[in-house]
Structure formats: C-alpha cells, structure tokens
Design a protein around this motif. Structure first.
Motif, PDB file in Angstrom:
ATOM      1  N   THR A  72       0.824  -1.215   0.000  1.00 60.24           N
ATOM      2  CA  THR A  72       0.000   0.000   0.000  1.00 60.24           C
ATOM      3  C   THR A  72       0.857   1.264   0.000  1.00 60.24           C
ATOM      4  N   ILE A  82      -5.713  13.275   7.471  1.00 59.32           N
ATOM      5  CA  ILE A  82      -4.424  13.092   6.788  1.00 59.32           C
ATOM      6  C   ILE A  82      -3.438  12.377   7.724  1.00 59.32           C
ATOM      7  N   SER A 142      -3.522   8.634   7.716  1.00 58.95           N
ATOM      8  CA  SER A 142      -2.893   7.956   6.572  1.00 58.95           C
ATOM      9  C   SER A 142      -1.389   7.840   6.727  1.00 58.95           C
ATOM     10  N   LYS A 152       0.177   7.381   9.646  1.00 55.52           N
ATOM     11  CA  LYS A 152       0.479   6.804  10.952  1.00 55.52           C
ATOM     12  C   LYS A 152       1.586   5.757  10.910  1.00 55.52           C
ATOM     13  N   SER A 174      -5.634  12.081   1.143  1.00 52.65           N
ATOM     14  CA  SER A 174      -5.275  11.100   2.165  1.00 52.65           C
ATOM     15  C   SER A 174      -4.534   9.903   1.561  1.00 52.65           C
ATOM     16  N   ILE A 175      -4.574   9.765   0.256  1.00 50.42           N
ATOM     17  CA  ILE A 175      -3.742   8.746  -0.404  1.00 50.42           C
ATOM     18  C   ILE A 175      -2.443   9.378  -0.898  1.00 50.42           C
ATOM     19  N   ARG A 180       0.797   9.851   1.145  1.00 45.96           N
ATOM     20  CA  ARG A 180       1.666   8.696   1.370  1.00 45.96           C
ATOM     21  C   ARG A 180       2.673   8.518   0.246  1.00 45.96           C
TER      22      ARG A 180
END
Ligand SMILES: Nc1ncnc2c1ncn2[C@@H]1O[C@H](COP(=O)(O)OP(=O)(O)O)[C@@H](O)[C@H]1O
Ligand SMILES: [Mg+2]
Lengths: 255, 291
Positions: free
Chosen positions: B83, B106, B109, B111, B156-157, B160
């Motif tokens: 992921t 946010i 995501s 963490k 939120s994607i 990362r």
C-alpha cells in the motif's frame, strides 16, 4: 474479516416444499423448536430435538448454507465451552451449544426460505402495525447491502495503511472507529434517501393499503402445524412428567 | 519513459480470481504496465476492473497466476509495503472519512510510515496546502462539500507518496471544477514520473487525458492499446458497450465526406487547429473578425 455468517440468513429463491410453505408455518416451526430448546437442558434430549430438525434442512436444500452458519459460530462455541467449564460444568456447555444450534438453525431456515416481502405479510397477519412490519422487512432487505459496504470500507481504510491491530480490548475497540464511523455515516445517508423516496411516494398517507401479493395456508401448512403442535404438547408432557422417559436420556458428563 | 524491461512496474500473468462465493471475476489476465505510464481501464459494470486493481495493493490475493509489483510477487510481500507503493483512491469518499478534523484525516494515513514528529507535521501541512484544504484544517470532514470531500480522500492517499496511483471512477459525480482538478493532478503526477491507472466510464475524459486504454469484458482483457484506436473501432466498442467520443465521431464523419483529417484530431486542440485553418482558407475574414 468475513461476513459468511450473515449468508446464513439471506433469502435464496429455490423450489422446494419448505420454500412453498406459508411463512407463518415456518415462523411457528422456528418458535416451537426454540422454545423446546430452552425448555430442556439434557444433552440427549436436545440432541434428539436437533436430529428431528434435520429433515427440514434436507428438504429445503439448505445443507451448505447451514454448515456455513454453524462453522461461523465455532468461535462462539469455543468461548462457551471454556467459560462454562470454568464456571459451571462441561455438560452445561454442551447443552448450551446444542440449544444455540437448534435456535440458529430454525431461524436461519425461516430467513433463508421466506422472501422479504412475505416476511412483511406474515408480520401483518399477526397484527403487527404496517409501519413496524415494513421497517422490519426493509432492514432485512439491507443486510447484504450493508455487508458489501462494510467490506468496501475495510478495503478503503486498508489502502491507506490501516491495520487490524492486535492488543488489549480497549485498543482493539479504538481500532474499530475508522470502520464504524463510515459505516454509520453511510447507513444514515441511505436511511435519509429511503425516507425521502418513501415520502415522495406518499407512504403512509392512507390507512387502507392494497397488497399486490398475498400469502395463504394450504393443506401442507395445516398438516405441519398439527404435527408441530402435537410435538410441542409431547415436549411439555415430558417436561412435566420426566418419569415417562428412560433414565439414560438424562445422562450427563461426569464433569 | 520507454517500454523497457527495466521500467516494467506491474506484471500480471495468467491471473484469475475467484470470490469466496464462487464468482469468477478474473479469468486469465495478462498485462504489463511500465513506469510513468497513464493507463485507463474501461469496461461494463461487473467486467472485473475493481477486482483487478485490488490485486495490485494486496487487498485480494490471486487465486492462480501472478502479480508482480516492482519485481516483487504480491504473494510474498506484506500488504503494508504494497500500500506504500500502490495508492488506490476509491470512488466514494464517505467510505473512508471518519476523523474529528480534516488534519487528523491526513494524519491517520501517515500513521504507519515511520515519520519523525516534525516530518509528520511538515507532510500534513504540505498536503493540506497542496490540496487547498488548509482553511478547513480544524473542521470536521463531514460538513465539507462533495468536491472537497473528494479532494480530501485523494489527499489522504497522495500524502503517502505512492509510486503507482490508482483512481477508481474519479470523475463520477464531480462538477466541472472537480474534473478539472483531477485532470491537473494527473498531469502533475505524470510529470513527477508516477504511474497512473484510471478506472473510468468517462470516454470524453479518457480520450483527452489517457494515452493507453485497456478494455475489459467478463473477466478478460479484450483490447489494449492507444485510447483513440480503441475508442474508434466499432467492434471493440460494441463488446465493451461504449460509444466513441464526439471528436472521433466528427473525424470519421469528415473523413467519410472526403476531407483529409489529421490522425490526431481526436484531441480538441488539434481539431480546432485543423478546422480553424481550413475555415480560414475557405472564407475571407473581415476586419471585425466576422466573415
Ligand atoms: N465481494 C464480492 N463477492 C462476490 N462477488 C463479487 C464481489 N465483488 C465483486 N463481485 C463480482 O465479481 C465480478 C466483477 O466485479 P467488479 O470487479 O466489481 O467489476 P467492475 O469493477 O468492473 O464493475 C462481478 O460479477 C461482481 O458481481
Ligand atoms: Mg468497480
């Protein structure tokens, strides 16, 4: 995470004698078996009640689904054995499991073979108010939808790094928040949409409704009803006069 | 980037997927996706598009066959690693928003990415600014508008920083501004060298923004090639239940009427240029700009 257990309560269309029975007969079947299961705690008696339910499962071609529902409960059964054996007796835990199996089987037979629309009609024929009967059948209609949605939520959260964490009870409960909140939000949204769509179709504006489908008792239903009631009376008699039964039926595990 | 072996980023070989209830959703998929590509996945509902993309980040494990992401077999890699490489943005933002504030959304995501505290706060700030969410920082996500929620879900994607970005139906339910935002985001991420995969039914969006399209039907890939080629072949369009984009229809009509239309006229700029110069030749333009 899996929702296999819910599958055991989802209606599937089939042409069997059990499916063609009136929903009220099946409700009676489920109720009588559940009451009998609660009435007795002797392992052998419960076991025979359980065995006597098998013909219904076979006749309804529900064996696969039924196995799934039982398998889905293995965890619960393990817990029951552990706790009952610790705090009471092993025999108690076995009768507990048999009771649950009988009740779950009889109600899963009901929900697997009664179309959600007929479910509402049978509630109405029991004089349940229309609003309540409708809400009840509507909520059953949405069980599979919600199961799919829950899976989509899990997928979406996992995709951003969410992990189902191990740990204590509190941290596990906290860990459910990212799943539960979207589930509640989505369900509420849907509820508002349904309410709007019901309002726009003038739901509840008149007292007398016309029903498109109807349910009716046939000879099969009367026959099964008579058998069930006889079975139930027999159960009560045996409960009141246990001397009528041979002793070995009351056998328990020594622990 | 070139389609060279060392740039191969996703390799799918003889992939099948069976859902636990017995549904066979993928029936033998073969696919190569190279680093830096923009690839569209099209096809009817139920064709298996979502199932396919879920095998890229480990949500679903292949029943048979293999999926390699950056030379790693997905069967042998932890999902937490996958992921990080593959970020999937799902269609409905309501499926994932849950936090008290936009900022926390946010933070959630990020963490498990081993950031230090300052790095974390930096990344949150950068993301909020980039996605024009700074002013909502301390607001609850639930009162945002549809477009803002979508931006937050994408943010939120994106925070990362995945190398491969997958959008499931990004333009559905978005207004013109929202679509424009997604269009620009795709351009920007493409220029940063990211690989972008877009599941969509939006043919006009596809013809404008997606150079390569894969068409799926019934668990199989039935066509794979340049989007304008795929969307102009009647036979393929029929199988995929698609209608060809307006400019392709126009080009065809003009070609059938005997005009010499350039191959790239399926793009708006090229069609405008072609028609513009053609009209200028044929008509005199007066001073006011009117013929
Ligand atoms: N969780 C699931 N369980 C069982 N079958 C599923 C599930 N999700 C999708 N399917 C089935 O798999 C097939 C492909 O679905 P999907 O990948 O969602 O298609 P698409 O995204 O192209 O619309 C469909 O027939 C669908 O009904
Ligand atoms: Mg889909």
């Amino acid at each position: 995470m899996s929702f296999e257990f819910m599958e055991a309560f989802k209606f599937i269309q089939k042409k069997t004698i059990i499916h063609s029975l009136d929903p009220r007969t099946k409700l009676l079947l489920a109720t009588i078996y559940s009451i009998l299961a609660i009435m007795f705690e002797e392992i052998f008696i419960l076991f025979f009640i359980f065995l006597s339910f098998f013909p219904f499962i076979i006749a309804g071609q529900l064996f696969k689904k039924w196995i799934k529902s039982i398998r889905g409960m293995t965890f619960l059964f393990l817990l029951l054995i552990i706790f009952n054996t610790l705090f009471s007796t092993f025999s108690k835990s076995i009768s507990m499991i048999l009771r649950i199996m009988i009740m779950v089987s009889s109600f899963s037979l009901f929900f697997l073979t009664v179309h959600p629309d007929d479910l509402m009609l049978s509630l109405l024929s029991l004089k349940v108010p229309y609003n309540i009967a409708f809400s009840f059948s509507l909520s059953f209609r949405f069980v599979p939808t919600i199961a799919i949605e829950a899976q989509n939520i899990i997928d979406a959260q996992k995709s951003r790094g969410y992990e189902m964490e191990q740990g204590g009870l509190i941290s596990q409960a906290k860990n459910l928040i990212p799943l539960l909140i979207p589930l509640i939000v989505c369900s509420m949204k849907r509820a508002f949409h349904i309410a709007e769509s019901l309002d726009s179709r003038a739901f509840g504006s008149t007292k007398n409704r016309t029903y498109y489908y109807s349910i009716s008792f046939t000879k099969k239903d009367w026959l099964l009803t008579v058998i069930l009631i006889a079975f139930f009376i027999f159960g009560i008699i045996v409960k009141l006069f246990p001397d009528l039964l041979p002793n070995w039926l009351f056998w328990r595990f020594p622990v | 980037m070139e389609k060279k072996l060392e740039n191969l980023q996703i390799l799918v070989n003889h992939l099948t997927y069976h859902y636990p209830d017995g549904t066979i959703a993928l029936k033998g998929i073969n696919l190569n996706i190279y680093s830096g590509e923009i690839v569209g996945i099209m096809g009817k509902n139920g064709a298996g598009k979502s199932t396919l993309i879920k095998t890229f980040n480990g949500l679903l494990k292949p029943t048979t066959g293999v999926v390699y992401i950056e030379n790693d077999d997905v069967n042998n890699v932890l999902m937490s690693k996958l992921t990080r490489i593959v970020g999937i943005v799902f269609q409905n933002p309501d499926l994932q928003l849950f936090a008290n504030t936009v900022e926390d959304e946010i933070r959630f995501s990020l963490k498990n990415l081993n950031f230090t505290k300052t790095e974390l706060e930096n990344q949150i700030n950068l993301t909020l600014e980039k996605f024009k969410l700074k002013k909502f920082q301390n607001r609850t996500p639930f009162t945002l508008s549809g477009g803002e929620k979508k931006r937050l879900a994408i943010a939120s994607i994106m925070c990362r920083n995945p190398k491969i970005i997958v959008f499931d139906e990004p333009t559905i339910g978005q207004d013109a501004e929202g679509v424009e935002f997604i269009r620009n985001l795709i351009k920007e991420k493409h220029s940063e060298g990211k690989t972008i995969i877009i599941v969509t039914h939006d043919i006009e969006f596809a013809i404008d923004n997606i150079p390569r399209t894969i068409l799926m039907a019934d668990g199989l890939i039935i066509a794979d090639g340049p989007t304008n080629k795929i969307l102009s072949q009647d036979q393929i369009l029929n199988i995929g239940s698609l209608i060809s984009p307006q400019l392709i229809q126009l080009s065809k009509f003009l070609i059938d009427s005997g005009f010499k239309v350039p191959d790239n006229a399926y793009l708006k700029e090229n069609m405008i240029q072609f028609l513009g110069s053609f009209l200028k030749e044929k008509m005199e333009i007066t001073e006011g700009g009117k013929p």
